[in-house]
Design an enzyme around this catalytic site. Structure first.
Site, PDB file in Angstrom:
ATOM      1  N   HIS A   1       0.870  -1.185   0.000  1.00  0.00           N
ATOM      2  CA  HIS A   1       0.000   0.000   0.000  1.00  0.00           C
ATOM      3  C   HIS A   1       0.909   1.238   0.000  1.00  0.00           C
ATOM      4  O   HIS A   1       2.022   1.187   0.529  1.00  0.00           O
ATOM      5  CB  HIS A   1      -0.831  -0.058   1.293  1.00  0.00           C
ATOM      6  CG  HIS A   1      -1.886   0.979   1.449  1.00  0.00           C
ATOM      7  ND1 HIS A   1      -1.622   2.274   1.817  1.00  0.00           N
ATOM      8  CD2 HIS A   1      -3.232   0.896   1.314  1.00  0.00           C
ATOM      9  CE1 HIS A   1      -2.761   2.951   1.907  1.00  0.00           C
ATOM     10  NE2 HIS A   1      -3.756   2.136   1.601  1.00  0.00           N
TER      11      HIS A   1
ATOM     12  N   ASP B   1       3.133  -4.730   7.982  1.00  0.00           N
ATOM     13  CA  ASP B   1       1.928  -3.921   7.840  1.00  0.00           C
ATOM     14  C   ASP B   1       0.731  -4.864   7.976  1.00  0.00           C
ATOM     15  O   ASP B   1       0.381  -5.591   7.040  1.00  0.00           O
ATOM     16  CB  ASP B   1       1.945  -3.230   6.470  1.00  0.00           C
ATOM     17  CG  ASP B   1       0.652  -2.465   6.201  1.00  0.00           C
ATOM     18  OD1 ASP B   1      -0.253  -2.501   7.052  1.00  0.00           O
ATOM     19  OD2 ASP B   1       0.560  -1.834   5.123  1.00  0.00           O
TER      20      ASP B   1
ATOM     21  N   GLN C   1      -4.532  -5.042   7.011  1.00  0.00           N
ATOM     22  CA  GLN C   1      -5.604  -5.927   6.531  1.00  0.00           C
ATOM     23  C   GLN C   1      -5.679  -7.210   7.345  1.00  0.00           C
ATOM     24  O   GLN C   1      -6.766  -7.699   7.665  1.00  0.00           O
ATOM     25  CB  GLN C   1      -5.392  -6.279   5.053  1.00  0.00           C
ATOM     26  CG  GLN C   1      -5.551  -5.118   4.103  1.00  0.00           C
ATOM     27  CD  GLN C   1      -6.965  -4.541   4.122  1.00  0.00           C
ATOM     28  OE1 GLN C   1      -7.937  -5.254   4.325  1.00  0.00           O
ATOM     29  NE2 GLN C   1      -7.068  -3.240   3.911  1.00  0.00           N
TER      30      GLN C   1
ATOM     31  N   LYS D   1     -10.181  -0.783  10.656  1.00  0.00           N
ATOM     32  CA  LYS D   1     -10.279  -1.969   9.785  1.00  0.00           C
ATOM     33  C   LYS D   1     -10.509  -3.235  10.602  1.00  0.00           C
ATOM     34  O   LYS D   1     -10.559  -4.335  10.063  1.00  0.00           O
ATOM     35  CB  LYS D   1      -9.010  -2.111   8.952  1.00  0.00           C
ATOM     36  CG  LYS D   1      -8.855  -0.987   7.920  1.00  0.00           C
ATOM     37  CD  LYS D   1      -7.712  -1.296   6.987  1.00  0.00           C
ATOM     38  CE  LYS D   1      -7.234  -0.074   6.231  1.00  0.00           C
ATOM     39  NZ  LYS D   1      -8.104   0.313   5.122  1.00  0.00           N
TER      40      LYS D   1
ATOM     41  N   CYS E   1      -4.851   2.312  -3.609  1.00  0.00           N
ATOM     42  CA  CYS E   1      -3.623   2.862  -2.992  1.00  0.00           C
ATOM     43  C   CYS E   1      -2.453   1.921  -3.208  1.00  0.00           C
ATOM     44  O   CYS E   1      -1.613   1.746  -2.308  1.00  0.00           O
ATOM     45  CB  CYS E   1      -3.812   3.138  -1.505  1.00  0.00           C
ATOM     46  SG  CYS E   1      -4.986   4.421  -1.161  1.00  0.00           S
TER      47      CYS E   1
HETATM   48  C1  LIG Z   1      -2.360  -2.838   3.592  1.00  0.00           C
HETATM   49  C2  LIG Z   1      -2.659  -1.462   4.096  1.00  0.00           C
HETATM   50  N1  LIG Z   1      -1.703  -0.758   4.698  1.00  0.00           N
HETATM   51  C3  LIG Z   1      -1.929   0.468   5.193  1.00  0.00           C
HETATM   52  C4  LIG Z   1      -3.150   1.060   5.076  1.00  0.00           C
HETATM   53  C5  LIG Z   1      -3.350   2.436   5.623  1.00  0.00           C
HETATM   54  O1  LIG Z   1      -4.309   2.413   6.650  1.00  0.00           O
HETATM   55  P1  LIG Z   1      -4.849   3.783   7.250  1.00  0.00           P
HETATM   56  O2  LIG Z   1      -5.331   4.595   6.089  1.00  0.00           O
HETATM   57  O3  LIG Z   1      -5.962   3.343   8.171  1.00  0.00           O
HETATM   58  O4  LIG Z   1      -3.718   4.421   7.981  1.00  0.00           O
HETATM   59  C6  LIG Z   1      -4.185   0.387   4.434  1.00  0.00           C
HETATM   60  C7  LIG Z   1      -5.501   1.015   4.225  1.00  0.00           C
HETATM   61  O5  LIG Z   1      -6.223   0.650   3.308  1.00  0.00           O
HETATM   62  C8  LIG Z   1      -3.938  -0.929   3.951  1.00  0.00           C
HETATM   63  O6  LIG Z   1      -4.898  -1.635   3.346  1.00  0.00           O
END
Ligand SMILES: Cc1ncc(COP(=O)(O)O)c(C=O)c1O
Length: 407
Positions: free
Chosen positions: A124, A201, A204, A227, A365
């Site tokens: 992401h 990370d 998800q 999430k 993203c």
């Molecule tokens: C794999 C992953 N990493 C990071 C993020 C970023 O999360 P946030 O926007 O809640 O900080 C997301 C959000 O869709 C994500 O799917």
């Protein structure tokens, strides 16, 4: 594995007020954000009604209750992740801020020109751009692990990229765009064998699988509450205590200081050193309620239900002409990304929305991933335990009609 007979999706759904107020809605955008069970909303409301005060500072009983609730939430997050210590949990605004914290504090203090960071094509933007900024500032090199045709990581290439200059692997536990789950155990062991640190990370993965940071043996792990059935505006960084101990502050203000003087300022120990300003108090209480709620569910049954829905969806999609599933790595998470031969994903999403089916369309993203796949975007159907078999059948029927219309 069939879903446990004890798993009652109707009973689960009944706990989500939004699903009650939108009875016709088929919500398949769970990777963007999940809905919240009643207990989470109640916990936040109860905090404001009974314990609202600022934490750590004021000398009155209400402030003590608020501090207890906030620090109790930290202990809940630690328990949920099986962290060795509660002070390994730093509250942040979410996964994005947690990654930025690691890049600014650990990265700036530890990385030297010529050092290398390994990322994967799956990441992401939140797990790419902070490292690009750091690399530009510090003269670092980013190396990127590519994909095999099914969307799994090219592990042979990963092992080749590791070297004496590798300082960090930053990798997703579950791709938000195509569902791939990288083999974290293998990746982490190899990175450590080269003396590199690993950031996972888990934005998800957190909603779909139990995470045990001690068993995982990573160095940093990040997630967002929204999430995983919790509120927006809060998330957390878990980091090994010995790493946090050496990390300098990154944001400055109240809460993170020990003593301030114009002659020089000293800072709190972790985690407070990294929590400048008034933290998101009610949100922390809501996050703890979400994690307690999820821990109280039969998580194996939830995961089996999600996997069964995903298989049913993929079986039905295979029958539809002109539809291609993007990302078919073994063991992938409960989401499906689609490309169409004769339709633009955005048009398909609009038609589905007209039938009250909420999906996500675009690059999710993950523009470098889309570039690698030679796609401008996909239509993503992301599942969660409160989705039902009837919803999958309705989506398949709606997709068949839509594609017929758009031909
Ligand atoms: C794999 C992953 N990493 C990071 C993020 C970023 O999360 P946030 O926007 O809640 O900080 C997301 C959000 O869709 C994500 O799917």
């Amino acid at each position: 594995m069939p879903a446990s007979p004890a798993f009652d999706v109707a009973a689960l759904r009944a706990q989500f007020p939004l699903l009650r107020t939108h009875p016709g809605l088929i919500y398949l955008d769970n990777a963007a954000t999940t809905h919240k069970p009643e207990v989470v909303l109640d916990a936040e409301r109860r905090f404001y009604e009974t314990s609202n005060a600022n934490v750590h500072r004021s000398a009155h009983r209400l402030a003590h209750a608020a501090t207890e609730a906030f620090e109790g939430a930290r202990r809940t997050v630690a328990r949920f992740l099986n962290a060795a210590r509660a002070d390994e949990i730093v509250f942040t605004r979410g996964a994005t801020e947690a990654i930025n914290l690691v890049a600014h504090s650990w990265g700036r203090s530890q990385m030297r020109p010529g050092d290398e960071i390994i990322l994967t094509t799956l990441e992401h933007h939140a797990n790419i751009v902070p490292w690009q900024l750091l690399a530009a500032e510090r003269g670092l090199t980013l190396r990127v692990v590519g994909l095999l045709p099914d969307g799994s990581l090219d592990l042979a290439q990963y092992h080749e990229l590791l070297g004496p200059r590798t300082r960090l692997l930053a990798v997703t536990a579950l791709s938000n765009a195509i569902g791939t789950r990288p083999p974290l155990g293998e990746l982490i062991a190899a990175a450590h064998a080269h003396g590199a640190r690993v950031l996972v990370d888990a934005a998800q993965a957190i909603a779909h699988e139990p995470l045990d940071v001690q068993a995982l043996e990573a160095d940093f792990l990040v997630f967002s509450a929204h999430k995983v059935f919790g509120p927006t505006g809060i998330g957390a960084l878990w980091a090994r205590a010995e790493l946090l101990a050496d990390m300098p502050p990154w944001q400055a203000g109240g809460e993170m200081i020990e003593r301030v003087s114009f002659a020089g300022t000293t800072y709190q120990a972790p985690p407070y050193r990294f929590e400048a300003g008034t933290p998101p108090l009610a949100q922390a209480v809501g996050l703890a309620a979400a994690l307690d709620w999820l821990s109280g569910q039969d998580r194996a049954a939830l995961a089996a239900h999600e996997a069964e829905l995903c298989r049913a969806l993929e079986r039905g999609l295979a029958e539809l002409p002109g539809v291609r599933i993007v990302g078919t790595a073994p063991g992938k998470g409960p989401l499906v990304s689609l490309a169409f031969d004769h339709a633009h994903p955005f048009d398909v999403a609009q038609f589905l929305d007209a039938r009250d089916i909420a999906t996500r369309v675009g690059s999710h993203c993950a523009q470098p991933l889309m570039e690698a796949l030679h796609l401008s975007g996909t239509l993503r159907l992301s599942l969660c335990a409160y989705n039902t078999r009837a919803e999958i059948d309705a989506v398949l029927a709606a997709l068949a009609d839509t594609l017929e219309l758009l031909r």
